[in-house]
Every structure is written in C-alpha cells, then in structure tokens.
Motif scaffolding. Structure first.
Motif, PDB file in Angstrom:
ATOM      1  N   ALA A  83      -7.937  50.323 -13.817  1.00  0.00           N
ATOM      2  CA  ALA A  83      -7.842  49.789 -12.453  1.00  0.00           C
ATOM      3  C   ALA A  83      -6.385  49.479 -12.103  1.00  0.00           C
ATOM      4  CB  ALA A  83      -8.693  48.527 -12.323  1.00  0.00           C
ATOM      5  N   LEU A  84      -6.042  49.667 -10.829  1.00  0.00           N
ATOM      6  CA  LEU A  84      -4.708  49.303 -10.364  1.00  0.00           C
ATOM      7  C   LEU A  84      -4.502  47.793 -10.449  1.00  0.00           C
ATOM      8  CD1 LEU A  84      -4.362  51.553  -7.181  1.00  0.00           C
ATOM      9  CD2 LEU A  84      -2.994  51.723  -9.275  1.00  0.00           C
ATOM     10  N   PRO A  85      -3.267  47.355 -10.607  1.00  0.00           N
ATOM     11  CA  PRO A  85      -3.017  45.912 -10.549  1.00  0.00           C
ATOM     12  C   PRO A  85      -3.450  45.348  -9.197  1.00  0.00           C
ATOM     13  CG  PRO A  85      -1.106  47.088 -11.413  1.00  0.00           C
ATOM     14  CD  PRO A  85      -2.052  48.120 -10.912  1.00  0.00           C
ATOM     15  N   GLY A  86      -3.840  44.115  -9.193  1.00  0.00           N
ATOM     16  CA  GLY A  86      -4.284  43.496  -7.944  1.00  0.00           C
ATOM     17  C   GLY A  86      -3.166  43.404  -6.922  1.00  0.00           C
ATOM     18  N   PRO A  87      -3.446  43.656  -5.655  1.00  0.00           N
ATOM     19  CA  PRO A  87      -2.412  43.557  -4.612  1.00  0.00           C
ATOM     20  C   PRO A  87      -2.005  42.102  -4.369  1.00  0.00           C
ATOM     21  CG  PRO A  87      -4.539  43.922  -3.617  1.00  0.00           C
ATOM     22  CD  PRO A  87      -4.755  44.014  -5.103  1.00  0.00           C
ATOM     23  N   MET A  88      -0.829  41.932  -3.810  1.00  0.00           N
ATOM     24  CA  MET A  88      -0.322  40.596  -3.474  1.00  0.00           C
ATOM     25  C   MET A  88      -0.213  40.486  -1.945  1.00  0.00           C
ATOM     26  SD  MET A  88       3.285  38.727  -4.477  1.00  0.00           S
ATOM     27  CE  MET A  88       2.845  38.648  -6.215  1.00  0.00           C
ATOM     28  N   PHE A  89      -0.761  39.413  -1.392  1.00  0.00           N
ATOM     29  CA  PHE A  89      -0.709  39.155   0.052  1.00  0.00           C
ATOM     30  C   PHE A  89       0.258  38.006   0.322  1.00  0.00           C
ATOM     31  CE2 PHE A  89      -4.798  41.094  -0.762  1.00  0.00           C
ATOM     32  CZ  PHE A  89      -4.873  42.068   0.214  1.00  0.00           C
ATOM     33  N   GLN A  90       0.997  38.126   1.440  1.00  0.00           N
ATOM     34  CA  GLN A  90       2.035  37.140   1.771  1.00  0.00           C
ATOM     35  C   GLN A  90       1.871  36.657   3.203  1.00  0.00           C
ATOM     36  OE1 GLN A  90       5.638  39.324   1.206  1.00  0.00           O
ATOM     37  NE2 GLN A  90       5.579  39.185  -1.038  1.00  0.00           N
ATOM     38  N   ASP A 120       1.596  47.235  -6.711  1.00  0.00           N
ATOM     39  CA  ASP A 120       2.288  47.928  -7.804  1.00  0.00           C
ATOM     40  C   ASP A 120       1.505  49.193  -8.149  1.00  0.00           C
ATOM     41  OD1 ASP A 120       4.274  46.003  -8.038  1.00  0.00           O
ATOM     42  OD2 ASP A 120       3.081  44.776  -9.418  1.00  0.00           O
ATOM     43  N   ILE A 121       2.222  50.318  -8.317  1.00  0.00           N
ATOM     44  CA  ILE A 121       1.606  51.607  -8.616  1.00  0.00           C
ATOM     45  C   ILE A 121       2.252  52.165  -9.879  1.00  0.00           C
ATOM     46  CG2 ILE A 121       1.117  53.935  -7.780  1.00  0.00           C
ATOM     47  CD1 ILE A 121       1.401  52.866  -4.944  1.00  0.00           C
ATOM     48  N   PRO A 122       1.521  52.211 -11.010  1.00  0.00           N
ATOM     49  CA  PRO A 122       2.093  52.800 -12.223  1.00  0.00           C
ATOM     50  C   PRO A 122       2.365  54.292 -12.049  1.00  0.00           C
ATOM     51  CG  PRO A 122       0.161  51.452 -12.735  1.00  0.00           C
ATOM     52  CD  PRO A 122       0.186  51.645 -11.244  1.00  0.00           C
ATOM     53  N   TYR A 123       3.219  54.821 -12.885  1.00  0.00           N
ATOM     54  CA  TYR A 123       3.545  56.244 -12.857  1.00  0.00           C
ATOM     55  C   TYR A 123       2.263  57.056 -13.084  1.00  0.00           C
ATOM     56  CZ  TYR A 123       6.193  60.534 -13.641  1.00  0.00           C
ATOM     57  OH  TYR A 123       6.710  61.809 -13.543  1.00  0.00           O
ATOM     58  N   PRO A 124       2.082  58.156 -12.372  1.00  0.00           N
ATOM     59  CA  PRO A 124       0.848  58.953 -12.515  1.00  0.00           C
ATOM     60  C   PRO A 124       0.589  59.344 -13.969  1.00  0.00           C
ATOM     61  CG  PRO A 124       2.103  59.710 -10.617  1.00  0.00           C
ATOM     62  CD  PRO A 124       2.966  58.705 -11.327  1.00  0.00           C
ATOM     63  N   GLY A 125      -0.644  59.089 -14.426  1.00  0.00           N
ATOM     64  CA  GLY A 125      -1.041  59.426 -15.791  1.00  0.00           C
ATOM     65  C   GLY A 125      -1.084  58.244 -16.739  1.00  0.00           C
ATOM     66  N   LYS A 126      -0.371  57.158 -16.406  1.00  0.00           N
ATOM     67  CA  LYS A 126      -0.348  56.010 -17.312  1.00  0.00           C
ATOM     68  C   LYS A 126      -1.720  55.340 -17.415  1.00  0.00           C
ATOM     69  CE  LYS A 126       4.527  54.643 -17.202  1.00  0.00           C
ATOM     70  NZ  LYS A 126       5.487  53.539 -16.923  1.00  0.00           N
ATOM     71  N   LEU A 127      -2.345  55.117 -16.264  1.00  0.00           N
ATOM     72  CA  LEU A 127      -3.651  54.465 -16.293  1.00  0.00           C
ATOM     73  C   LEU A 127      -4.700  55.372 -16.939  1.00  0.00           C
ATOM     74  CD1 LEU A 127      -3.799  52.724 -12.788  1.00  0.00           C
ATOM     75  CD2 LEU A 127      -3.172  51.742 -15.001  1.00  0.00           C
ATOM     76  N   LYS A 292       8.830  56.664 -18.073  1.00  0.00           N
ATOM     77  CA  LYS A 292       8.797  56.995 -16.644  1.00  0.00           C
ATOM     78  C   LYS A 292       8.789  55.713 -15.811  1.00  0.00           C
ATOM     79  CE  LYS A 292       8.386  61.341 -17.688  1.00  0.00           C
ATOM     80  NZ  LYS A 292       9.478  62.324 -17.431  1.00  0.00           N
ATOM     81  N   PRO A 293       9.295  55.781 -14.571  1.00  0.00           N
ATOM     82  CA  PRO A 293       9.356  54.581 -13.727  1.00  0.00           C
ATOM     83  C   PRO A 293       8.002  54.255 -13.101  1.00  0.00           C
ATOM     84  CG  PRO A 293      10.268  56.434 -12.539  1.00  0.00           C
ATOM     85  CD  PRO A 293       9.970  56.935 -13.927  1.00  0.00           C
ATOM     86  N   ASP A 294       7.831  53.016 -12.702  1.00  0.00           N
ATOM     87  CA  ASP A 294       6.676  52.564 -11.929  1.00  0.00           C
ATOM     88  C   ASP A 294       7.139  52.272 -10.498  1.00  0.00           C
ATOM     89  OD1 ASP A 294       5.017  52.716 -14.173  1.00  0.00           O
ATOM     90  OD2 ASP A 294       5.541  50.682 -14.807  1.00  0.00           O
ATOM     91  N   PHE A 295       6.193  52.120  -9.606  1.00  0.00           N
ATOM     92  CA  PHE A 295       6.519  52.005  -8.187  1.00  0.00           C
ATOM     93  C   PHE A 295       5.879  50.756  -7.592  1.00  0.00           C
ATOM     94  CE2 PHE A 295       6.018  56.474  -9.384  1.00  0.00           C
ATOM     95  CZ  PHE A 295       7.316  56.918  -9.222  1.00  0.00           C
ATOM     96  N   ASN A 296       6.411  50.394  -6.423  1.00  0.00           N
ATOM     97  CA  ASN A 296       5.878  49.251  -5.681  1.00  0.00           C
ATOM     98  C   ASN A 296       5.997  49.564  -4.186  1.00  0.00           C
ATOM     99  OD1 ASN A 296       6.647  46.509  -4.122  1.00  0.00           O
ATOM    100  ND2 ASN A 296       5.205  46.068  -5.776  1.00  0.00           N
ATOM    101  N   VAL A 297       4.937  49.268  -3.446  1.00  0.00           N
ATOM    102  CA  VAL A 297       4.909  49.486  -2.002  1.00  0.00           C
ATOM    103  C   VAL A 297       4.589  48.156  -1.329  1.00  0.00           C
ATOM    104  CG1 VAL A 297       3.800  50.701  -0.097  1.00  0.00           C
ATOM    105  CG2 VAL A 297       4.207  51.893  -2.250  1.00  0.00           C
ATOM    106  N   GLN A 298       5.400  47.797  -0.312  1.00  0.00           N
ATOM    107  CA  GLN A 298       5.188  46.562   0.444  1.00  0.00           C
ATOM    108  C   GLN A 298       5.129  46.893   1.942  1.00  0.00           C
ATOM    109  OE1 GLN A 298       8.139  43.602  -0.411  1.00  0.00           O
ATOM    110  NE2 GLN A 298       7.812  43.691  -2.635  1.00  0.00           N
ATOM    111  N   ALA A 299       4.286  46.172   2.659  1.00  0.00           N
ATOM    112  CA  ALA A 299       4.186  46.313   4.123  1.00  0.00           C
ATOM    113  C   ALA A 299       4.173  44.917   4.731  1.00  0.00           C
ATOM    114  CB  ALA A 299       2.931  47.077   4.511  1.00  0.00           C
ATOM    115  N   GLY A 318       9.616  50.431  -3.593  1.00  0.00           N
ATOM    116  CA  GLY A 318      10.466  50.060  -4.722  1.00  0.00           C
ATOM    117  C   GLY A 318      10.160  50.901  -5.955  1.00  0.00           C
ATOM    118  N   ILE A 319      11.155  51.075  -6.824  1.00  0.00           N
ATOM    119  CA  ILE A 319      11.022  51.827  -8.083  1.00  0.00           C
ATOM    120  C   ILE A 319      11.497  50.929  -9.221  1.00  0.00           C
ATOM    121  CG2 ILE A 319      11.722  53.857  -9.392  1.00  0.00           C
ATOM    122  CD1 ILE A 319      12.191  55.315  -6.817  1.00  0.00           C
TER     123      ILE A 319
END
Length: 378
Positions: A83-90, A120-127, A292-299, A318-319
């Motif tokens: 499962a993806l890490p839980g999202p964070m709300f602000q 947070d989005i891990p690099y494809p294949g890690k999960l 490999k790097p991991d990623f992060n997306v914020q809105a 973010g990377i």
C-alpha cells in the motif's frame, strides 16, 4: 499361590530357602497383579483407529494451531507493504499586519486560508518487490507449519504403533506366565510325589520372576506412550487410556529410490528452503531498487477575499534522491551475502539429510515390523 514343603528328613540349603521366600513374594505379587488386570479388562475402552487420533491432533494440538496462526498472520503482510504511504492533509492560514485570525484577509492579497494535501510515491517497482518478499515469507511460514503438522502426526503414528506392539506382546507375555504357572504346579506335584526335585520348582519360579520384570517394563513403556499420545492430542492425562487397533502387516512395495523422490517432491522443509532462496533473490532486487529516488506530490488551494482577489492553486513535485550511498551499498552487500549463504546451505545438504532421515526411519520400521511378525505369529 503355590506352596511347597520339604520332604521329611530332607535338608534345605540356606540359598534355597531365600530363593523360595523370594519366589513366594513374587507369586503373591503376580496374583494381586492378575486380579487388578482382570478388573481393568472389564473396563477396557473401545479401540481407537489411528486416523481418528490424527484428526483429533489436527483439531486440538497447540503446536499445529500456533503454526497455522503464524501462517495466517504472514499472509496478511503483503497487503500492508504494497500500500502507498498515507497522504498528508494541511490547513493553513496566513495573516497580514496582526496575529489575529483573518487579519488582512480583506485588504491584502497575501493573507489567505489554504487547504492542501501531499502524497509520497516510492520509485516504481519498490512496493511490488516488498509484496513479493512478504509473499515468500508467507510461503516459508506455510511450509514450516506443514513441517510442524507432519512432525506431530509422525510422532503420533510412531507412538501408536509402538503402543499396539506392546499391547499385543503383553498378551503373549501373560500367556507365557500362565504356562510357567502350570509348569511350576507340575513340578510341585512331581516333587510331592517323590518323582522330582526342588530345583525344577525353583527354576520355574526364577523364570516367572524374569517374566514379571518383562511385564513390568512393558507396563512402564505403555504408560510413557499413553502419556505422550494424550499430550499430542491435547487430552487430559486423567482421561481413559487409548486402546490401539491390533497390528496387521502391511508390505511396503515402493522402492527406496521412489521414497526419496517423493520426499524431495513433497517435503515441506525442501519447499521452505526453495522459498528462502527466492526471497533472498527478491531481497537483492529490492536492495538495488533502493538506489533509485522516491517522489512526493503536493497540491494547495489558497483563498483570499473572493470579492477582491482570485484564488491561488499550487502544485509541488519533489524528488528524494539517495545521495549518501553508503547505506544502500551495505544493504545490497548484505542481501547478496544472504542469498549466497542460502544457496550454499540448501540443496546439497538437504539431499544428504533426506537420504539419512529416510534410512533412519525406514530401517527401524522394518526391524519393528519383523519383530512384530515374529512375536505375533507365535
């Protein structure tokens, strides 16, 4: 109880007197034991088939239950690690000119109320690799649970057949005891009539004493086997004893080579070894993915005074780059070493152990079957 007396005028050696007294005590003990055994025979339980004991152990044995619960717990892990890490709300509020809430909200475009979320989005294949590793862990736990179950059931079979063997040989020993009693009575009658001597009576009593020792050892072994069987099927030690079904000779037509082939195909220890190698190979792939790097997306959505200013919309990508490769190199080296160790210790050693274990179990079984055939065929 048989009593014998010296003929008038005959001399009795001191050693013969001691042997006679000992024989009388043993005969009295035999008689009391015989009455107790006859009373127990009327309360003898119904014979329990081996299949019923095996099913009871599968239902009640705590070791089997614990291994099965461990397998069930391991099967719940893959869904967690994939499962993806839980999202964070602000929630944000920026004031202008004063710390008071909403200060400057109507007269400054820098004051706003914002709502945002980040993921947070891990690099494809890690999960995916983590999920595969968790599945191999579940397979290993399942194979080990099968090994525990087979071990318990094999121990029940061994104890059951030993108990059946002892039960039938005990009946033979009791018959021999009756025959020795008759021999002693015949020797006593010959001695009283003047046609025999005291040595024949003493010899018969000595043989009864030896037989009593064998019967006592049989009862002792039976007690140990009863206690172990009750423990394996989770019965109370105060429960009635288990009565085995009489033994019947069953020839084994499968050659030794086929037995080894079946061992390699069905043995849960070998399956666990194979799953361990697969797991360590996946662990090496996962360690390489850690470079490999991991990623992060914020809105973010920001709202100022809607009558004067327009809303702001912000998206951030973010990377996370693993610049310090020392940790990743150490993890990769550890995973490769564990894989090499699993491969080196797996198949050659297992095949040797499988051959040794098969011979170690088949040879005693053949010897036990031969002894049972000789004794029960008397």
């Amino acid at each position: 109880m048989t009593l014998f007396f010296q003929r008038r005028g005959a001399a009795c050696a001191p050693g013969h007197v001691k042997s006679t007294i000992y024989a009388l005590v043993v005969s009295a003990f035999l008689a009391s034991s015989g009455f107790a055994q006859e009373a127990e025979a009327h309360r003898a339980p119904t014979a329990t088939p081996l299949a019923a004991l095996l099913m009871e152990a599968e239902r009640n044995n705590p070791q089997i239950h614990a291994a099965q619960q461990g397998t069930q717990a391991a099967r719940e892990v893959p869904a967690q690690v994939t499962a993806l890490p839980g999202p964070m709300f602000q929630v944000q509020q920026v004031n202008v000119g004063s710390p008071r809430p909403f200060a400057g909200y109507t007269n400054s475009n820098f004051a706003y109320v914002g709502l945002g979320a980040s993921q947070d989005i891990p690099y494809p294949g890690k999960l995916r690799l983590k999920g595969e590793i968790a599945k191999r862990d579940a397979d290993i736990a399942s194979s080990r649970a099968d090994a525990v179950s087979l071990g318990v059931l094999a121990e029940i079979k061994t104890a059951y057949y030993q108990l059946a063997y002892l039960s039938q040989t005990l009946a033979i020993l009791n018959n021999d005891r009756q025959l020795l009693k008759q021999v002693e009575q015949a020797a006593d009658a010959r001695y009283r009539s003047g046609m025999g001597n005291q040595q024949d009576i003493l010899q018969a009593q000595v043989q009864q004493t030896k037989l009593l020792r064998d019967i006592s050892m049989h009862h002792l072994e039976e007690g140990k086997l009863q206690a172990r069987l009750k423990q394996l099927v989770s019965r109370s030690q105060a429960s009635p004893d288990i009565e085995p079904v009489p033994l019947k000779e069953t020839p084994l037509h499968m050659p030794f080579e086929e037995i080894l082939a079946a061992t390699e195909a069905q043995n849960p220890d070998l399956a666990a070894t194979q799953h361990t190698i697969e797991r360590q190979s996946l662990q090496v792939d996962a360690a390489r993915k850690d470079f490999k790097p991991d990623f992060n997306v914020q809105a973010m959505w920001q709202r100022t005074d809607p009558a004067q200013y327009r809303a702001y919309y912000q998206i951030t990508f973010g990377i996370k780059i693993p610049l310090h490769y020392g940790k990743q190199r150490a993890e990769l080296a550890q995973a490769e070493a564990e894989l090499n160790r699993a491969r080196a210790q797996s198949l050659p050693r297992f095949h040797g152990d499988a051959h040794a274990r098969s011979r170690r179990h088949l040879e005693p079984a053949s010897n036990l079957l031969g002894r049972a055939s000789r004794h029960l065929g008397r």
